[in-house]
Design a protein around this motif. Structure first.
Motif, short mmCIF file in Angstrom:
data_model
loop_
_atom_site.label_atom_id
_atom_site.label_comp_id
_atom_site.label_asym_id
_atom_site.label_seq_id
_atom_site.Cartn_x
_atom_site.Cartn_y
_atom_site.Cartn_z
N UNK A 324 0.84 -1.21 0.00
CA UNK A 324 0.00 0.00 0.00
C UNK A 324 0.88 1.25 0.00
N UNK A 325 1.93 1.23 0.80
CA UNK A 325 2.82 2.40 0.87
C UNK A 325 3.51 2.62 -0.47
N UNK A 326 3.94 1.52 -1.10
CA UNK A 326 4.64 1.66 -2.39
C UNK A 326 3.69 2.17 -3.48
N UNK A 327 2.39 1.88 -3.33
CA UNK A 327 1.42 2.32 -4.34
C UNK A 327 0.93 3.75 -4.10
N UNK A 328 1.32 4.33 -2.96
CA UNK A 328 0.78 5.65 -2.59
C UNK A 328 1.63 6.77 -3.18
N UNK A 329 1.00 7.60 -4.00
CA UNK A 329 1.77 8.70 -4.60
C UNK A 329 2.16 9.72 -3.53
N UNK A 330 3.41 10.12 -3.55
CA UNK A 330 3.92 11.12 -2.61
C UNK A 330 4.78 12.10 -3.39
N UNK A 331 4.85 13.32 -2.90
CA UNK A 331 5.84 14.26 -3.44
C UNK A 331 5.40 15.02 -4.66
N UNK A 332 4.19 14.80 -5.10
CA UNK A 332 3.66 15.64 -6.18
C UNK A 332 2.15 15.77 -5.97
N UNK A 333 1.56 16.87 -6.46
CA UNK A 333 0.16 17.12 -6.13
C UNK A 333 -0.82 16.18 -6.82
N UNK A 334 -2.01 16.15 -6.27
CA UNK A 334 -3.11 15.34 -6.79
C UNK A 334 -3.69 16.01 -8.05
N UNK A 335 -3.93 15.21 -9.10
CA UNK A 335 -4.69 15.69 -10.27
C UNK A 335 -3.91 16.49 -11.28
N UNK A 336 -2.61 16.68 -11.07
CA UNK A 336 -1.84 17.49 -12.01
C UNK A 336 -1.01 16.64 -12.97
N UNK A 337 -0.92 15.33 -12.68
CA UNK A 337 -0.64 14.37 -13.74
C UNK A 337 -2.03 13.91 -14.09
N UNK A 338 -2.23 13.42 -15.28
CA UNK A 338 -3.59 13.01 -15.65
C UNK A 338 -4.12 12.02 -14.60
#
Ligand code: NAP
Length: 552
Positions: A324-338
């Motif tokens: 779960x931790x490895x799948x969790x996006x960190x370090x960049x904002x939500x929704x600004x990559x497609x």
């Protein structure tokens, strides 16, 4: 202008003279062929694939599905097409969308205008005659006053150059060039590289079929559930009831991902946001999330709550906390990559035959005849899938050797990043139009309606030119520079540049880091105002008038 030119079946196009060549027979190209023929131009289409459909022809990987609701992912301009076509699912699958493109091409009788299996290799502007000479990879040569590049923003696949890939003896697939014949993964050990929209759709499907699936993930992505389902009579009725308002809204639409209120809106309390996101998560789809609050893509604090919300959902879904931790996006904002939209993506990692490899911790070192070697492990595989995306927005335009005035190539003109006025035209390349080109909303939002708008704009412009006997159109340098600056400024006021996305071209080695789509409000309004102000920022050449006069 010349009468309509029809294709001789199977013939190599050569010596053809027409008013306009349309490159690409996806939704943009098909509508361009129809519309330009409707205004009385002789048109010819050239398409690399053996059929219509563009991206929906090539992207037939398991799970390929649109993330714009199908009732809206349709031509808006034709009541007839709308009446005669009935979508079956909330989000249509690739096969159904391709069938729709085929239906539209047949219903509009467009196939006879298109040369299939033909790539445009070169387009050269003949300054003396003010015509484009279009050369194809089949030795064909066409001459046209106008060229419309309907080549798509996501059509040139990106395949990373991983050491040893050529040695791999198993099957290699790319999601964007999936074979026509059925692919069976039954009993196979499959590796997949890439966890963007394509990977996120393909992974759950391949996992169900394969003996073992190894997912090589470099950057985890934010994804929300599609909650796809069959459309009901009530869905169709309610769409029809709202149709007039929808069409009116399109007319007024400014497309922008970032509304003007984004910069003044208040920060909503965390619990208000959380509750709203929970409802959106249950409803499914990405549209609601991206518009959940006016400042969600601008204000880091607001954005972070959405990011936390999705991370919490991943933790709730994926049983192994490390995965779960490895799948969790960190370090960049939500929704600004497609923003990805999935069906059972995170849940797939609970399957015993699926393994996630975090390339941030153990990068791929090489591919051998039968395996992928990371810095830490050796994965024996029977098949490899690249879900590694595209050379987006500019890739297909620059894949053609386009030469404008004085033989300058588009590649050189765009060496520091794409420069196009309104995303439609470029200084030095008269009468060359890009549909959904860089500096327009292009790949943001509903690409079909974005294409329609550009086609309508071009048709209106060419009608204007014909009425006034104008020979060429191209932008003025200052208008183009100001627009390019404006596109960048709008992006810079948001969180978009804070992620390494394909919107910025960073996925392609050596590509200039430039934010390519226009994400501000007001695109259509601006285009309309420019036209109303006698095509402010454009220069028209009048040589056609002289030609006509000389001929009479
Ligand atoms: P993408 O979003 O660019 O994702 C490519 C993936 O490949 C990323 O995870 C990327 O990792 C990874 N990758 C690239 N090079 C790599 C390398 N050398 N080693 C390891 N990993 C590598 O491409 P996509 O998934 O094809 O989607 C592109 C766009 O197409 C979407 O954003 C969307 O607009 C459209 N699309 C839409 C749908 C839909 O309607 N549902 C479906 C598919 C695609 P990094 O992030 O680390 O670079």
């Amino acid at each position: 202008m010349a009468a309509s030119v029809e294709r001789q079946a199977g013939a190599i196009e050569t010596g053809i003279e027409c008013d306009a060549v349309v490159v690409g027979a996806g939704f943009g190209g098909l509508y361009a062929l129809h519309k330009l023929r409707e205004i009385g131009l002789s048109v010819r289409g050239l398409e690399a694939a053996p059929d219509v459909g563009g991206t929906w022809y090539w992207n037939r990987y398991p799970g390929a599905r649109c993330d714009v609701p199908s009732l809206f992912y349709s031509y808006s301009w034709s009541p007839e097409l709308r009446r005669e076509w009935r979508w079956t699912n909330r989000y249509a699958g690739q096969e159904e969308i391709l069938s729709y493109a085929r239906f539209a091409a047949d219903r509009l009788d467009l196939r006879k205008l298109i040369q299939f299996d033909t790539k445009v290799a070169r387009a050269t502007f003949d300054e003396k005659n003010e015509r484009w000479i279009v050369e194809t990879d089949r030795g064909g040569r066409l001459s046209a006053r106008f060229v419309v590049m309907a080549t798509g923003g996501l059509s040139v696949p990106n395949t990373p150059d991983i050491p040893g890939v050529a040695d791999f003896k198993g099957a290699i697939y790319h999601t964007a060039r999936w074979p026509q014949e059925p692919v069976s993964f039954e009993g196979k050990r499959v590796g997949i590289v890439g966890t963007g929209s394509s990977g996120i759709q393909a992974i759950p499907m391949i996992a169900k079929a394969a003996k073992q699936l190894v997912v090589f993930q470099r950057t985890p992505n934010f994804s929300v559930p599609a909650r796809n389902r069959p459309l009901t009579d009530e869905d169709h009725r309610s769409f029809d009831d709202g149709l007039e308002a929808y069409l009116a809204s399109l007319e007024q639409s400014d497309f922008g991902r970032v509304p003007p209120t984004a910069f003044t809106a208040e920060v909503p309390p965390r619990d208000v946001q959380w509750k709203h996101y929970e409802k959106l998560w249950q409803d499914g789809g990405s549209g609601g999330f991206l518009k959940a609050f006016p400042n969600i893509l601008v204000h880091p604090e607001v954005n972070e709550v959405a990011a936390d919300f999705v991370r919490e959902k991943i933790r709730e879904t994926v049983k192994d906390p490390e995965v779960a931790a490895a799948l969790s996006p960190e370090g960049y904002p939500f929704g600004v990559k497609r923003l990805c939209v999935d069906t059972d993506y995170f849940d797939t990692y609970n399957r015993s035959n699926v393994e996630l490899v975090n390339l941030r911790e153990e990068p791929i070192e090489k591919i051998t005849t039968d395996a992928v070697d990371t810095a830490a492990r050796h994965f024996e595989l029977d098949a490899l899938v690249f879900a590694t995306g595209f050379d987006a927005v500019t890739g297909a335009l620059l894949a053609v050797d386009i030469r404008g005035r004085k033989g300058v190539t588009l590649k050189d003109a765009w060496s520091e990043g794409p420069k196009a006025y309104l995303g439609l035209t470029t200084v030095g390349f008269p009468n060359l139009f890009a549909i959904t080109g860089p500096g327009s909303p292009s790949v943001i939002g509903n690409v079909i309606t974005n294409c329609e708008y550009h086609v309508d704009w071009i048709a209106e412009c060419l009608t204007h030119m014909r009425r006034r006997g104008l020979g060429t159109i191209e932008p003025e340098r200052k208008a183009q520079d100001d627009w390019v600056e404006h596109v960048a400024e709008v992006a810079d006021r948001t969180l978009f540049p804070k992620a390494n996305s394909w919107y910025l071209g960073v996925n392609i080695p050596g590509k200039p880091r430039v934010f390519m789509p226009y994400i501000g409000e007001g695109y259509r309004t601006t285009c309309r105002e420019i036209v109303a102000d006698n095509y402010r920022g454009f220069t028209f050449g009048t040589s056609a008038v002289r030609e006509q006069a000389a001929a009479e």
